[in-house]
Design a protein around this motif. Sequence first.
Motif, PDB file in Angstrom:
ATOM      1  N   LEU A 181      37.223  73.733  48.735  1.00  0.00           N
ATOM      2  CA  LEU A 181      36.963  75.062  49.281  1.00  0.00           C
ATOM      3  C   LEU A 181      35.995  75.857  48.409  1.00  0.00           C
ATOM      4  CD1 LEU A 181      40.558  76.091  50.433  1.00  0.00           C
ATOM      5  CD2 LEU A 181      38.647  75.352  51.878  1.00  0.00           C
ATOM      6  N   VAL A 182      36.125  75.734  47.098  1.00  0.00           N
ATOM      7  CA  VAL A 182      35.258  76.488  46.180  1.00  0.00           C
ATOM      8  C   VAL A 182      33.794  76.187  46.441  1.00  0.00           C
ATOM      9  CG1 VAL A 182      34.555  76.692  43.753  1.00  0.00           C
ATOM     10  CG2 VAL A 182      36.974  76.824  44.369  1.00  0.00           C
ATOM     11  N   THR A 183      33.494  74.954  46.816  1.00  0.00           N
ATOM     12  CA  THR A 183      32.091  74.565  47.038  1.00  0.00           C
ATOM     13  C   THR A 183      31.610  74.825  48.465  1.00  0.00           C
ATOM     14  OG1 THR A 183      32.671  72.280  47.626  1.00  0.00           O
ATOM     15  CG2 THR A 183      32.297  72.767  45.295  1.00  0.00           C
ATOM     16  N   ARG A 184      32.530  75.264  49.338  1.00  0.00           N
ATOM     17  CA  ARG A 184      32.156  75.377  50.750  1.00  0.00           C
ATOM     18  C   ARG A 184      32.211  76.805  51.307  1.00  0.00           C
ATOM     19  NH1 ARG A 184      31.629  70.742  49.384  1.00  0.00           N
ATOM     20  NH2 ARG A 184      31.429  68.895  50.728  1.00  0.00           N
ATOM     21  N   ILE A 185      33.070  77.664  50.772  1.00  0.00           N
ATOM     22  CA  ILE A 185      33.203  78.996  51.350  1.00  0.00           C
ATOM     23  C   ILE A 185      32.279  79.988  50.647  1.00  0.00           C
ATOM     24  CG2 ILE A 185      35.605  78.538  51.977  1.00  0.00           C
ATOM     25  CD1 ILE A 185      36.457  80.408  49.685  1.00  0.00           C
ATOM     26  N   ASP A 186      32.068  81.117  51.282  1.00  0.00           N
ATOM     27  CA  ASP A 186      31.296  82.183  50.654  1.00  0.00           C
ATOM     28  C   ASP A 186      31.972  82.623  49.364  1.00  0.00           C
ATOM     29  OD1 ASP A 186      29.491  82.164  52.715  1.00  0.00           O
ATOM     30  OD2 ASP A 186      30.420  83.846  53.794  1.00  0.00           O
ATOM     31  N   ARG A 187      31.157  83.012  48.393  1.00  0.00           N
ATOM     32  CA  ARG A 187      31.698  83.411  47.095  1.00  0.00           C
ATOM     33  C   ARG A 187      32.162  84.871  47.162  1.00  0.00           C
ATOM     34  NH1 ARG A 187      31.692  80.462  43.166  1.00  0.00           N
ATOM     35  NH2 ARG A 187      30.132  79.141  44.169  1.00  0.00           N
ATOM     36  N   SER A 188      33.287  85.071  47.809  1.00  0.00           N
ATOM     37  CA  SER A 188      33.834  86.416  47.917  1.00  0.00           C
ATOM     38  C   SER A 188      35.345  86.347  48.045  1.00  0.00           C
ATOM     39  CB  SER A 188      33.252  87.148  49.132  1.00  0.00           C
ATOM     40  OG  SER A 188      33.784  86.637  50.331  1.00  0.00           O
ATOM     41  N   PHE A 189      36.003  87.441  47.699  1.00  0.00           N
ATOM     42  CA  PHE A 189      37.464  87.512  47.811  1.00  0.00           C
ATOM     43  C   PHE A 189      37.877  87.535  49.281  1.00  0.00           C
ATOM     44  CE2 PHE A 189      36.355  89.512  43.741  1.00  0.00           C
ATOM     45  CZ  PHE A 189      37.099  88.708  42.878  1.00  0.00           C
ATOM     46  N   ASP A 190      37.101  88.204  50.118  1.00  0.00           N
ATOM     47  CA  ASP A 190      37.406  88.236  51.553  1.00  0.00           C
ATOM     48  C   ASP A 190      37.383  86.829  52.150  1.00  0.00           C
ATOM     49  OD1 ASP A 190      37.949  90.882  51.922  1.00  0.00           O
ATOM     50  OD2 ASP A 190      35.963  91.421  52.661  1.00  0.00           O
ATOM     51  N   ALA A 191      36.373  86.054  51.773  1.00  0.00           N
ATOM     52  CA  ALA A 191      36.263  84.698  52.305  1.00  0.00           C
ATOM     53  C   ALA A 191      37.446  83.847  51.872  1.00  0.00           C
ATOM     54  CB  ALA A 191      34.957  84.056  51.840  1.00  0.00           C
ATOM     55  N   ALA A 193      40.518  84.923  51.122  1.00  0.00           N
ATOM     56  CA  ALA A 193      41.704  85.355  51.858  1.00  0.00           C
ATOM     57  C   ALA A 193      41.667  84.866  53.304  1.00  0.00           C
ATOM     58  CB  ALA A 193      41.810  86.880  51.818  1.00  0.00           C
ATOM     59  N   THR A 194      40.478  84.902  53.910  1.00  0.00           N
ATOM     60  CA  THR A 194      40.350  84.483  55.307  1.00  0.00           C
ATOM     61  C   THR A 194      40.645  83.007  55.480  1.00  0.00           C
ATOM     62  OG1 THR A 194      38.738  86.220  55.795  1.00  0.00           O
ATOM     63  CG2 THR A 194      38.764  84.312  57.254  1.00  0.00           C
ATOM     64  N   ILE A 195      40.087  82.160  54.618  1.00  0.00           N
ATOM     65  CA  ILE A 195      40.284  80.724  54.795  1.00  0.00           C
ATOM     66  C   ILE A 195      41.724  80.324  54.520  1.00  0.00           C
ATOM     67  CG2 ILE A 195      39.643  80.025  52.444  1.00  0.00           C
ATOM     68  CD1 ILE A 195      38.798  78.203  55.749  1.00  0.00           C
ATOM     69  N   VAL A 196      42.367  80.958  53.545  1.00  0.00           N
ATOM     70  CA  VAL A 196      43.770  80.637  53.272  1.00  0.00           C
ATOM     71  C   VAL A 196      44.644  81.012  54.472  1.00  0.00           C
ATOM     72  CG1 VAL A 196      45.778  81.263  51.862  1.00  0.00           C
ATOM     73  CG2 VAL A 196      43.587  80.740  50.767  1.00  0.00           C
ATOM     74  N   THR A 197      44.395  82.184  55.048  1.00  0.00           N
ATOM     75  CA  THR A 197      45.167  82.600  56.223  1.00  0.00           C
ATOM     76  C   THR A 197      44.951  81.642  57.388  1.00  0.00           C
ATOM     77  OG1 THR A 197      45.054  84.931  55.571  1.00  0.00           O
ATOM     78  CG2 THR A 197      45.526  84.466  57.886  1.00  0.00           C
ATOM     79  N   ARG A 198      43.695  81.278  57.630  1.00  0.00           N
ATOM     80  CA  ARG A 198      43.396  80.383  58.751  1.00  0.00           C
ATOM     81  C   ARG A 198      43.996  78.999  58.561  1.00  0.00           C
ATOM     82  NH1 ARG A 198      37.315  79.933  59.802  1.00  0.00           N
ATOM     83  NH2 ARG A 198      38.088  78.782  61.624  1.00  0.00           N
ATOM     84  N   LEU A 199      43.912  78.474  57.341  1.00  0.00           N
ATOM     85  CA  LEU A 199      44.487  77.153  57.078  1.00  0.00           C
ATOM     86  C   LEU A 199      46.001  77.175  57.227  1.00  0.00           C
ATOM     87  CD1 LEU A 199      42.324  76.063  54.016  1.00  0.00           C
ATOM     88  CD2 LEU A 199      42.404  74.926  56.249  1.00  0.00           C
ATOM     89  N   ASP A 200      46.620  78.226  56.729  1.00  0.00           N
ATOM     90  CA  ASP A 200      48.076  78.346  56.846  1.00  0.00           C
ATOM     91  C   ASP A 200      48.487  78.377  58.317  1.00  0.00           C
ATOM     92  OD1 ASP A 200      50.748  78.718  56.214  1.00  0.00           O
ATOM     93  OD2 ASP A 200      50.535  80.875  55.893  1.00  0.00           O
ATOM     94  N   ARG A 201      47.799  79.185  59.108  1.00  0.00           N
ATOM     95  CA  ARG A 201      48.139  79.291  60.533  1.00  0.00           C
ATOM     96  C   ARG A 201      47.908  77.975  61.264  1.00  0.00           C
ATOM     97  NH1 ARG A 201      45.416  85.258  61.690  1.00  0.00           N
ATOM     98  NH2 ARG A 201      47.094  86.497  60.733  1.00  0.00           N
ATOM     99  N   ALA A 202      46.810  77.290  60.927  1.00  0.00           N
ATOM    100  CA  ALA A 202      46.521  76.020  61.588  1.00  0.00           C
ATOM    101  C   ALA A 202      47.565  74.972  61.242  1.00  0.00           C
ATOM    102  CB  ALA A 202      45.129  75.537  61.189  1.00  0.00           C
ATOM    103  N   ALA A 203      47.961  74.926  59.970  1.00  0.00           N
ATOM    104  CA  ALA A 203      48.984  73.965  59.552  1.00  0.00           C
ATOM    105  C   ALA A 203      50.307  74.249  60.250  1.00  0.00           C
ATOM    106  CB  ALA A 203      49.146  74.006  58.038  1.00  0.00           C
TER     107      ALA A 203
END
Length: 229
Positions: A181-191, A193-203
């Motif tokens: 994830l560190v190498t793929r998402i935007d370098r921001s705190f918002d990004a 938080a967003t990816i963690v929420t989305r991954l959790d919901r998808a799982a």
Amino acid sequence: MESQLHFDLPVKPALGRGDFFVSPANALAVAMIDLSESWTGGKLVLSGPDGAGKTHLAHVWATASGAQIIAARDLPAADIPALACHPVAVEDVPEIANDPQAQEALFHLHNLVLAEGHRLLLTGRAAPRHWHLTLPDLQSRVEGTHHVALNPPDDVLLAAVLAKLFADRQITPKPDLIPYLVTRIDRSFDAAATIVTRLDRAALAEARPLTRALAVRMLGEDSADCDTT
């Protein structure tokens, strides 16, 4: 077959001093929080983007100093003289830029806290000159306050933020997920938080482990959505 149970549990952020990861991006801000007795004029402005750790550091400081924490928007209903009997952290001050009553309350709190010899911490996303408070005396006071910023995350801090966001959700990701994830998402705190929420919901929705494969698929779908062919 490997299995992993996921439960839709409340997210409870860990806000202790040991839960805050220090890196070059935030080291100066952490040092200032730890050394509040040295604040010029007894006050400090802490700024940074959403998710950078302003609330976390406010709680760290409150625990160490006995401070009260209050949202700026809640000041009109607060007992200002009672608040001023302690150190105070006022969060999200720019949110009251169009609220004259809240600004007036903050102005009086600012003066009373300092007159009582206590410390005052103010937080907001941007530097104080961009808070645009309409009460001139208050705006001039915040602009005259020593300011320290939480900077965008470097790789080490971004990895630590992702790990904490997963931990807050009581999730232990596979070891290869966070480096991916560190190498793929935007370098921001918002990004983060967003990816963690989305991954959790998808799982949860798919009743499957939270793995790199799930992240690859999700980020691949995002990329496809951006195709203009």
